[in-house]
Design a protein around this motif. Structure first.
Motif, short mmCIF file in Angstrom:
data_model
loop_
_atom_site.label_atom_id
_atom_site.label_comp_id
_atom_site.label_asym_id
_atom_site.label_seq_id
_atom_site.Cartn_x
_atom_site.Cartn_y
_atom_site.Cartn_z
N ASP A 116 11.41 5.45 7.42
CA ASP A 116 10.67 4.86 6.32
C ASP A 116 10.93 3.38 5.96
O ASP A 116 11.66 2.47 4.87
N VAL A 117 10.99 2.29 6.58
CA VAL A 117 10.54 1.33 6.39
C VAL A 117 9.75 0.74 6.91
O VAL A 117 8.45 0.98 8.08
N VAL A 118 9.11 -0.96 5.82
CA VAL A 118 7.62 -0.64 6.34
C VAL A 118 7.25 -1.43 7.70
O VAL A 118 8.31 -2.47 7.53
N VAL A 142 1.88 1.83 3.04
CA VAL A 142 2.01 1.61 1.55
C VAL A 142 1.87 2.19 0.43
O VAL A 142 0.35 1.24 0.40
N THR A 143 2.47 2.55 -0.03
CA THR A 143 1.96 2.86 -1.82
C THR A 143 2.76 1.95 -2.80
O THR A 143 4.33 2.59 -2.91
N ILE A 144 2.54 1.31 -3.31
CA ILE A 144 2.84 0.64 -4.86
C ILE A 144 2.90 0.74 -5.69
O ILE A 144 0.97 1.10 -6.39
N MET A 186 1.41 -10.75 0.43
CA MET A 186 1.75 -9.27 -0.04
C MET A 186 2.65 -8.53 1.57
O MET A 186 3.76 -7.82 1.14
N ALA A 187 1.66 -8.34 2.15
CA ALA A 187 2.11 -7.92 3.74
C ALA A 187 3.65 -8.67 4.12
O ALA A 187 4.38 -7.38 4.46
N ARG A 188 4.05 -9.97 3.93
CA ARG A 188 4.66 -9.70 4.05
C ARG A 188 6.07 -9.48 3.47
O ARG A 188 7.46 -9.56 3.64
N ALA A 189 5.57 -9.69 1.59
CA ALA A 189 7.30 -9.63 0.96
C ALA A 189 7.61 -7.68 0.78
O ALA A 189 8.39 -7.24 1.17
N LEU A 190 6.24 -7.14 1.50
CA LEU A 190 6.43 -5.50 1.39
C LEU A 190 7.53 -5.31 3.29
O LEU A 190 8.18 -4.01 3.16
N ASP A 228 5.95 4.89 -1.55
CA ASP A 228 5.63 5.97 -0.65
C ASP A 228 5.18 4.91 0.99
O ASP A 228 4.91 4.09 0.97
N ILE A 229 6.17 5.07 1.98
CA ILE A 229 5.24 5.08 2.76
C ILE A 229 5.65 5.96 4.42
O ILE A 229 5.59 6.21 4.70
N ALA A 230 4.29 5.48 5.05
CA ALA A 230 3.44 6.72 5.87
C ALA A 230 3.87 6.22 7.18
O ALA A 230 3.28 5.09 6.99
#
Length: 153
Positions: free
Chosen positions: A86-88, A94-96, A127-131, A151-153
């Motif tokens: 459950d962690v990016v 990732v859905t934002i 963006m990836a760093r922020a997530l 959502d995170i998959a």
């Protein structure tokens, strides 16, 4: 047109000195698909090099430069398999939800496999760093807009 753009340099062809492709200073993390793509590029370029006609200096210079780049990337590739959770993190999809009510879905991947127009982001992108490290419900600032992770998959 200026002669500087059409005249060959003394002692050789202008295209013999193609600059090397820049290699990132970041670790070369790749997904399984990214590693397969790199291996495919090396194989394709090796085949293309073997099929070059004698005297095709421009093609030889281009293929040699690209083969050098992809061989170096293959040699430094570190495959990272996605870890469910459950962690990016690297490999996560990732859905934002942006503050404009727009949903976007991104997969965090290696630098050579990133293609934002097709939903993949380099793990070193802003963006990836922020997530990275965030969980569902967290809100991050993305290019001056707030985005909630849904959502995170």
């Amino acid at each position: 047109m200026s002669q500087a753009f059409v005249r060959e340099r003394e002692g050789g062809e202008a295209f013999e000195d193609l600059p090397d492709r820049a290699i990132s200073p970041h670790p070369n993390f790749v997904t399984a698909e990214g590693l397969a793509r790199i291996e495919g590029e090396v194989a394709r370029l090796q085949t293309e090099f073997a099929a070059l006609k004698p005297g095709a200096k421009a093609d030889e210079a281009r293929v040699t430069r690209d083969l050098h780049y992809w061989t170096a990337r293959l040699g430094t590739a570190r495959r990272v398999d996605p870890m469910p959770g459950d962690v990016v993190r690297f490999g996560s999809t990732v859905t934002i939800l942006l503050d404009t009510d727009t949903r976007q879905v991104f997969r965090i991947v290696g630098e050579d496999e990133a293609d934002p127009a097709h939903g993949t982001l380099s793990y070193v992108s802003p963006m990836a760093r922020a997530l990275t490290g965030k969980v569902i419900g967290d809100v991050v600032d993305v290019n001056g807009h707030e985005a909630e992770i849904t959502d995170i998959a």
